[in-house]
Design a protein around this motif. Structure first.
Motif, mmCIF file in Angstrom:
data_model
loop_
_atom_site.group_PDB
_atom_site.id
_atom_site.type_symbol
_atom_site.label_atom_id
_atom_site.label_comp_id
_atom_site.label_asym_id
_atom_site.label_seq_id
_atom_site.Cartn_x
_atom_site.Cartn_y
_atom_site.Cartn_z
ATOM 1 N N ILE A 55 0.806 -1.156 0.314
ATOM 2 C CA ILE A 55 0.445 0.071 -0.398
ATOM 3 C C ILE A 55 1.461 1.427 -0.385
ATOM 4 O O ILE A 55 0.788 2.390 -0.902
ATOM 5 N N PHE A 56 1.527 1.196 0.698
ATOM 6 C CA PHE A 56 3.074 2.369 0.607
ATOM 7 C C PHE A 56 3.585 2.795 -0.942
ATOM 8 O O PHE A 56 3.149 3.633 -1.158
ATOM 9 N N GLY A 57 4.194 1.365 -1.263
ATOM 10 C CA GLY A 57 4.368 2.154 -2.728
ATOM 11 C C GLY A 57 3.518 2.368 -3.709
ATOM 12 O O GLY A 57 3.724 3.502 -4.472
ATOM 13 N N ASN B 8 4.401 13.789 1.163
ATOM 14 C CA ASN B 8 4.385 13.859 3.000
ATOM 15 C C ASN B 8 3.512 12.765 3.124
ATOM 16 O O ASN B 8 3.039 11.828 4.613
ATOM 17 N N SER B 9 2.123 13.161 3.032
ATOM 18 C CA SER B 9 1.178 12.651 3.389
ATOM 19 C C SER B 9 1.252 10.646 3.060
ATOM 20 O O SER B 9 0.494 10.148 4.182
ATOM 21 N N GLN B 10 1.593 10.456 2.150
ATOM 22 C CA GLN B 10 1.275 9.373 1.427
ATOM 23 C C GLN B 10 2.067 9.020 2.181
ATOM 24 O O GLN B 10 1.838 7.459 2.303
ATOM 25 N N ILE B 11 3.336 9.076 2.659
ATOM 26 C CA ILE B 11 4.010 8.575 3.743
ATOM 27 C C ILE B 11 4.064 7.876 5.154
ATOM 28 O O ILE B 11 3.654 7.004 5.429
ATOM 29 N N LEU B 12 3.425 9.386 5.221
ATOM 30 C CA LEU B 12 2.945 9.641 6.988
ATOM 31 C C LEU B 12 1.510 8.606 6.880
ATOM 32 O O LEU B 12 1.360 7.244 7.781
ATOM 33 N N SER C 22 10.120 6.243 -9.058
ATOM 34 C CA SER C 22 9.286 6.742 -9.860
ATOM 35 C C SER C 22 8.207 8.095 -9.611
ATOM 36 O O SER C 22 7.840 8.963 -9.416
ATOM 37 N N GLY C 23 7.293 7.445 -8.574
ATOM 38 C CA GLY C 23 6.336 8.073 -8.257
ATOM 39 C C GLY C 23 6.209 9.965 -7.011
ATOM 40 O O GLY C 23 6.777 11.100 -7.105
ATOM 41 N N SER C 24 7.997 8.841 -6.411
ATOM 42 C CA SER C 24 8.246 10.548 -5.601
ATOM 43 C C SER C 24 9.436 11.112 -6.479
ATOM 44 O O SER C 24 9.380 12.393 -6.265
ATOM 45 N N LEU C 25 10.010 10.829 -6.975
ATOM 46 C CA LEU C 25 10.759 11.606 -8.118
ATOM 47 C C LEU C 25 9.449 12.634 -8.720
ATOM 48 O O LEU C 25 9.977 13.662 -8.753
ATOM 49 N N PHE C 26 8.872 12.253 -9.329
ATOM 50 C CA PHE C 26 7.719 12.655 -10.231
ATOM 51 C C PHE C 26 7.063 13.734 -9.319
ATOM 52 O O PHE C 26 6.985 15.132 -9.793
ATOM 53 N N SER D 179 0.482 10.239 -7.149
ATOM 54 C CA SER D 179 2.167 11.220 -8.217
ATOM 55 C C SER D 179 1.366 11.933 -9.567
ATOM 56 O O SER D 179 1.891 12.984 -9.450
ATOM 57 N N GLY D 180 0.218 11.354 -10.047
ATOM 58 C CA GLY D 180 0.354 12.081 -10.718
ATOM 59 C C GLY D 180 1.052 11.988 -12.022
ATOM 60 O O GLY D 180 0.683 12.507 -12.929
ATOM 61 N N LEU D 181 1.742 10.750 -11.890
ATOM 62 C CA LEU D 181 3.078 10.232 -12.784
ATOM 63 C C LEU D 181 1.867 9.826 -14.273
ATOM 64 O O LEU D 181 2.179 9.588 -15.408
#
Lengths: 172, 192
Positions: free
Chosen positions: A53-55, B27-31, B12-16, A62-64
């Motif tokens: 779920i984290f990933g 931040n909110s997704q991680i937490l 990919s998600g984080s970089l984007f 992300s909107g990617l």
């Protein structure tokens, strides 16, 4: 169908209990002992699900993917596949709640009886959240090497999307 | 495989998000992921307890064995590795039946129990067996006669005919299950 579904659980539970009594099983103890196994299962499934779920949450929020879909738009129009259903098809194996949210958006924009909405409904309804199922089932029993399971699951999902594109026009 | 996919999702998600200046979402997704997972487990756990309790009565009374023996000839073609009449066959069929009737909350406990039974006869405890993957494919195909969530979503949006999707849905599900099982067969042979 609805009445059948509503009666299914009570009939099943009663049958199991009455059969147990007939076979002289202490059904109360048996129920308690069986239910006990749920706690270690719940603990075992927590960490793999958390990781997945984290990933997935980072990726889907992300909107990617929206960018990628914009990029793919011309190609899809060229081969005559409505781009609108692509997010539903791609997100279906990744996240159940996200897939439903997308479907909800489509119903709001196009209405539930629009051809695109129906197509998306059928894609959503005829497959399942492959990644979640792999994580849940394999994670809970401690399987680490999943071999070709992901490929088999995703290819089946792709099959469902292609079949939807072929079969839905015959009905609507 | 899952490992690579996981890395891809996060990197990919984080970089984007960082490039597009939306680090607050990251931040909110991680937490919040932990809370989301816990909520999910809290939905599954109580139903798991109830169904595993009921299932245990069926097991101790011999009802599950009866079902396993009855279903054995049907499922032995799909699961050649499972010994005849093994308890996992009864659990697999319970899972399939629950899914068919749209009882997802009962199907998951039966499925988990079936996976556990398959793990007992699995030689290498860390690697998925062929039967496990076949069972998984059956579940990822979402075999059901009543796609309940979608019908209720369509009703919520005042569809003129909310159940009109049922027949094409069943068609697509079963044909894709059939093709999925063939794909599974082919892959099983290649990965030997």
């Amino acid at each position: 169908m609805k009445i059948l579904s509503n009666l299914f659980i009570p009939v099943l539970v009663l049958t199991v209990i009455i059969y147990g009594v007939k076979k002289k099983v202490n059904v109360y103890d048996s129920f308690v002992n069986g239910a006990k196994e749920s706690l270690p299962m719940a603990i075992n499934m927590f960490t793999p699900l958390l990781a997945m779920i984290f990933g997935i949450n980072i990726f889907t929020n992300s909107g990617l993917i929206d960018e990628v879909f914009q990029f793919l738009k011309p190609i899809f129009y060229l081969i005559n596949i409505p781009l609108e259903i692509l997010p539903v098809a791609v997100m279906r194996p990744l996240s159940g709640s996200f897939g439903l949210a997308l479907l909800n958006d489509m119903f709001t924009v196009y209405g539930p009886d629009n051809y695109l909405s129906i197509l998306a409904s059928i894609i959503q309804g005829s497959s399942d959240t492959t990644l979640y199922i792999i994580t849940l089932y394999f994670g809970t029993v401690g399987i680490k090497k999943i071999k070709y399971a992901l490929w088999a699951g995703l290819l089946a999902d792709l099959t469902a999307v292609i079949l939807s594109l072929l079969i839905v026009p015959l009905f609507f | 495989m899952i490992n690579k996919l996981w890395i891809f999702f996060i990197v990919s998600g984080s970089l984007f998000l960082i490039i597009t200046g939306k680090a607050d979402i990251l931040n909110s997704q991680i937490l919040t992921s932990g809370k989301t997972t816990l909520d999910l487990i809290m939905q599954i756990f109580p139903l798991l307890a109830i169904w595993l309790g009921i299932m245990n009565i069926a097991k101790e009374s011999g009802l599950l064995d009866k079902l396993s023996k009855f279903i054995s000839p049907l499922l032995s073609k799909l699961f050649p590795e499972i010994p005849k009449g093994h308890e996992s066959l009864g659990l697999i069929s319970s899972n399939i039946i629950a899914n068919l009737f749209g009882l997802g909350n009962a199907a998951t406990p039966f499925g988990l129990k079936a996976m556990e039974a398959l793990q007992k006869i699995n030689k290498d405890k860390e690697t998925a067996s062929r039967s496990m993957i076949t069972f998984l494919v059956i579940n990822t195909c979402g075999v059901t006669l009543v796609p309940t969530t979608i019908i209720s979503l369509r009703m919520m949006h005042d569809s003129t005919d909310p159940t009109s999707i049922v027949v094409p849905c069943i068609l697509v599900t079963f044909i894709s299950l059939f093709i999925g099982l063939i794909i599974d067969r082919i892959l099983a042979r290649r990965y030997k």
